[in-house]
Write a protein that holds these residues in place. Structure first.
Motif, PDB file in Angstrom:
ATOM      1  N   MET A   1       0.906  -1.014  -0.056  1.00 45.55           N
ATOM      2  CA  MET A   1       0.136  -0.023  -0.093  1.00 45.55           C
ATOM      3  C   MET A   1       0.693   1.463   0.036  1.00 45.55           C
ATOM      4  O   MET A   1       1.756   1.332   0.858  1.00 45.55           O
ATOM      5  CB  MET A   1      -0.953   0.040   1.119  1.00 45.55           C
ATOM      6  N   HIS A   2       0.614   2.111  -0.932  1.00 47.23           N
ATOM      7  CA  HIS A   2       1.583   3.434  -1.136  1.00 47.23           C
ATOM      8  C   HIS A   2       0.612   4.561  -1.259  1.00 47.23           C
ATOM      9  O   HIS A   2      -0.486   4.672  -1.520  1.00 47.23           O
ATOM     10  CB  HIS A   2       2.337   3.273  -2.095  1.00 47.23           C
ATOM     11  N   GLY A   3       1.145   5.750  -1.086  1.00 42.15           N
ATOM     12  CA  GLY A   3       0.628   7.047  -1.251  1.00 42.15           C
ATOM     13  C   GLY A   3      -0.721   7.176  -0.880  1.00 42.15           C
ATOM     14  O   GLY A   3      -0.908   7.072   0.395  1.00 42.15           O
ATOM     15  N   ILE A   4      -1.372   7.697  -1.827  1.00 40.55           N
ATOM     16  CA  ILE A   4      -2.843   8.056  -1.311  1.00 40.55           C
ATOM     17  C   ILE A   4      -3.774   7.155  -0.489  1.00 40.55           C
ATOM     18  O   ILE A   4      -4.370   7.268   0.227  1.00 40.55           O
ATOM     19  CB  ILE A   4      -3.500   8.650  -2.435  1.00 40.55           C
ATOM     20  N   GLU A   5      -3.269   5.736  -0.971  1.00 42.71           N
ATOM     21  CA  GLU A   5      -3.977   4.673  -0.313  1.00 42.71           C
ATOM     22  C   GLU A   5      -3.674   4.419   1.136  1.00 42.71           C
ATOM     23  O   GLU A   5      -4.510   4.305   2.167  1.00 42.71           O
ATOM     24  CB  GLU A   5      -3.657   3.335  -1.002  1.00 42.71           C
ATOM     25  N   LEU A   6      -2.250   4.871   1.498  1.00 37.81           N
ATOM     26  CA  LEU A   6      -1.714   4.628   2.586  1.00 37.81           C
ATOM     27  C   LEU A   6      -2.326   5.815   3.460  1.00 37.81           C
ATOM     28  O   LEU A   6      -2.733   5.620   4.620  1.00 37.81           O
ATOM     29  CB  LEU A   6      -0.310   4.964   2.558  1.00 37.81           C
ATOM     30  N   LEU A   7      -2.583   7.038   2.870  1.00 35.91           N
ATOM     31  CA  LEU A   7      -3.300   8.217   3.378  1.00 35.91           C
ATOM     32  C   LEU A   7      -4.707   7.820   3.794  1.00 35.91           C
ATOM     33  O   LEU A   7      -4.997   8.271   5.076  1.00 35.91           O
ATOM     34  CB  LEU A   7      -3.098   9.311   2.774  1.00 35.91           C
ATOM     35  N   GLU A   8      -5.462   7.181   3.022  1.00 32.63           N
ATOM     36  CA  GLU A   8      -6.807   6.880   3.215  1.00 32.63           C
ATOM     37  C   GLU A   8      -7.089   5.953   4.306  1.00 32.63           C
ATOM     38  O   GLU A   8      -7.841   6.006   5.040  1.00 32.63           O
ATOM     39  CB  GLU A   8      -7.432   6.443   1.847  1.00 32.63           C
ATOM     40  N   LYS A   9      -6.148   5.046   4.527  1.00 34.89           N
ATOM     41  CA  LYS A   9      -5.987   3.893   5.334  1.00 34.89           C
ATOM     42  C   LYS A   9      -5.909   4.734   6.753  1.00 34.89           C
ATOM     43  O   LYS A   9      -6.743   4.328   7.699  1.00 34.89           O
ATOM     44  CB  LYS A   9      -5.075   2.683   5.297  1.00 34.89           C
ATOM     45  N   GLY A  10      -4.875   5.413   6.922  1.00 34.59           N
ATOM     46  CA  GLY A  10      -4.446   6.320   7.934  1.00 34.59           C
ATOM     47  C   GLY A  10      -5.841   7.103   8.627  1.00 34.59           C
ATOM     48  O   GLY A  10      -6.258   7.403   9.527  1.00 34.59           O
ATOM     49  N   ILE A  11      -6.431   7.647   7.526  1.00 31.94           N
ATOM     50  CA  ILE A  11      -7.470   8.565   7.813  1.00 31.94           C
ATOM     51  C   ILE A  11      -8.637   7.722   8.535  1.00 31.94           C
ATOM     52  O   ILE A  11      -9.429   8.243   9.521  1.00 31.94           O
ATOM     53  CB  ILE A  11      -8.024   9.281   6.581  1.00 31.94           C
ATOM     54  N   HIS A  12      -9.028   6.743   7.715  1.00 35.13           N
ATOM     55  CA  HIS A  12     -10.041   5.698   8.428  1.00 35.13           C
ATOM     56  C   HIS A  12      -9.642   5.283   9.857  1.00 35.13           C
ATOM     57  O   HIS A  12     -10.610   5.153  10.414  1.00 35.13           O
ATOM     58  CB  HIS A  12     -10.260   4.529   7.523  1.00 35.13           C
ATOM     59  N   GLU A  13      -8.447   5.022  10.180  1.00 31.93           N
ATOM     60  CA  GLU A  13      -8.160   4.678  11.436  1.00 31.93           C
ATOM     61  C   GLU A  13      -8.267   5.923  12.548  1.00 31.93           C
ATOM     62  O   GLU A  13      -8.628   5.603  13.635  1.00 31.93           O
ATOM     63  CB  GLU A  13      -6.499   4.238  11.392  1.00 31.93           C
ATOM     64  N   LEU A  14      -8.478   7.141  11.802  1.00 32.25           N
ATOM     65  CA  LEU A  14      -8.794   8.296  12.736  1.00 32.25           C
ATOM     66  C   LEU A  14     -10.208   8.501  12.762  1.00 32.25           C
ATOM     67  O   LEU A  14     -10.831   9.532  13.324  1.00 32.25           O
ATOM     68  CB  LEU A  14      -7.983   9.412  12.198  1.00 32.25           C
ATOM     69  N   ASN A  15     -10.957   7.465  12.260  1.00 29.12           N
ATOM     70  CA  ASN A  15     -12.489   7.606  12.043  1.00 29.12           C
ATOM     71  C   ASN A  15     -12.812   8.665  11.049  1.00 29.12           C
ATOM     72  O   ASN A  15     -13.839   9.543  11.821  1.00 29.12           O
ATOM     73  CB  ASN A  15     -13.079   7.514  13.533  1.00 29.12           C
ATOM     74  N   LEU A  16     -12.269   9.123  10.338  1.00 32.77           N
ATOM     75  CA  LEU A  16     -12.600  10.268   9.450  1.00 32.77           C
ATOM     76  C   LEU A  16     -13.063   9.662   7.919  1.00 32.77           C
ATOM     77  O   LEU A  16     -12.632   8.688   7.699  1.00 32.77           O
ATOM     78  CB  LEU A  16     -11.377  11.261   9.414  1.00 32.77           C
ATOM     79  N   GLU A  17     -13.721  10.400   7.255  1.00 35.02           N
ATOM     80  CA  GLU A  17     -14.167  10.030   5.859  1.00 35.02           C
ATOM     81  C   GLU A  17     -13.162  11.114   4.837  1.00 35.02           C
ATOM     82  O   GLU A  17     -13.204  11.996   5.233  1.00 35.02           O
ATOM     83  CB  GLU A  17     -15.622  10.108   5.806  1.00 35.02           C
ATOM     84  N   ILE A  18     -12.875  10.383   3.853  1.00 38.99           N
ATOM     85  CA  ILE A  18     -12.099  11.320   2.877  1.00 38.99           C
ATOM     86  C   ILE A  18     -12.864  11.273   1.668  1.00 38.99           C
ATOM     87  O   ILE A  18     -13.188  10.140   0.995  1.00 38.99           O
ATOM     88  CB  ILE A  18     -10.759  11.102   2.729  1.00 38.99           C
TER      89      ILE A  18
END
Length: 239
Positions: A1-18
């Motif tokens: 997992m790289h780049g924006i997918e990594l960011l998306e995963k982290g954002i979901h872990e923070l209980n946020l939606e992007i």
């Protein structure tokens, strides 16, 4: 997992939606940062995945210690390349954000980012926190002051607390923090009208990095003799 997918995963872990648009804004921000970094020193971190984690996700980590929807006005003191102010603005578009930095070249870059990303209700101001903290247009006008700047908590509090409204908060991002530093900053925080609300240690998603957030609530108005003149808070922290 790289780049924006990594960011998306982290954002979901923070209980946020992007949204798709927000993803695009983060990608554009990264591209602008790397391009400008070739001609001026904005960041030592340039690898795509590392920027996503150590700059973007780290900036958004604030949302794990406070409800960002409670705030309307935010000032980022010593914003540098725009962290945490711009990622917070992208993720929480309702925020009215002010980015303060003492280096004009950095702010010209941030103006370009704001324009390219189509962000509104976000502005840059050039100068020292000690000067703007005395300016009635900015003094005690913000619901939230944030800073990732590297300085001891006593000096940082003198830069930041004057911007905060009564009942507002100053939240400092720290990579390490000793009990000694907190104890030494206690007098300054009290003198400036603040009160340490809590100290929270949080894990940065997609990494083994720990972040410390110190939340300071504004309990009373900052006395008019603070902040002191430019340069004094860092040379002679309040003890």
């Amino acid at each position: 997992m790289h780049g924006i997918e990594l960011l998306e995963k982290g954002i979901h872990e923070l209980n946020l939606e992007i949204s798709e648009n927000q993803k695009k804004q983060f990608e554009e921000y990264y591209e602008l940062l790397i391009k400008k970094n070739e001609v001026m020193n904005l960041t030592a971190i340039t690898d795509l995945d590392e920027v996503m984690i150590k700059h973007f996700l780290d900036s958004l980590l604030l949302s794990s210690v406070t409800d960002m929807n409670k705030y309307e006005t935010v000032i980022d003191v010593g914003t540098g390349a725009g962290f945490p102010g711009i990622p917070l603005k992208i993720m929480f578009p309702h925020l009215k954000v002010t980015l303060l930095d003492s280096l004009k070249k950095r702010l010209l870059f941030l103006d370009e980012v704001i324009n390219e990303l189509g962000l509104d209700n976000i502005s840059t101001i050039h100068g020292r926190a000690e000067d703007y903290g005395k300016d009635k247009e900015y003094r005690e006008k913000y619901d939230l002051c944030v800073s990732r700047a590297v300085a001891n908590l006593s000096s940082l509090s003198e830069y930041c607390i004057p911007f905060v409204k009564l009942s507002g908060k100053f939240i400092s991002y720290k990579s390490e923090l000793s009990d000694k530093e907190i104890n030494e900053a206690g007098k300054a925080i009290d003198l400036l009208g603040g009160n340490i609300n809590n100290k929270t240690i949080v894990s940065l998603p997609c990494s083994d990095i720990k972040r410390i957030f110190v939340t300071i609530e504004k309990k009373k108005n900052t006395p008019s003799n603070f902040p002191r003149k430019a340069g004094v808070p860092s040379k002679k922290p309040i003890k």
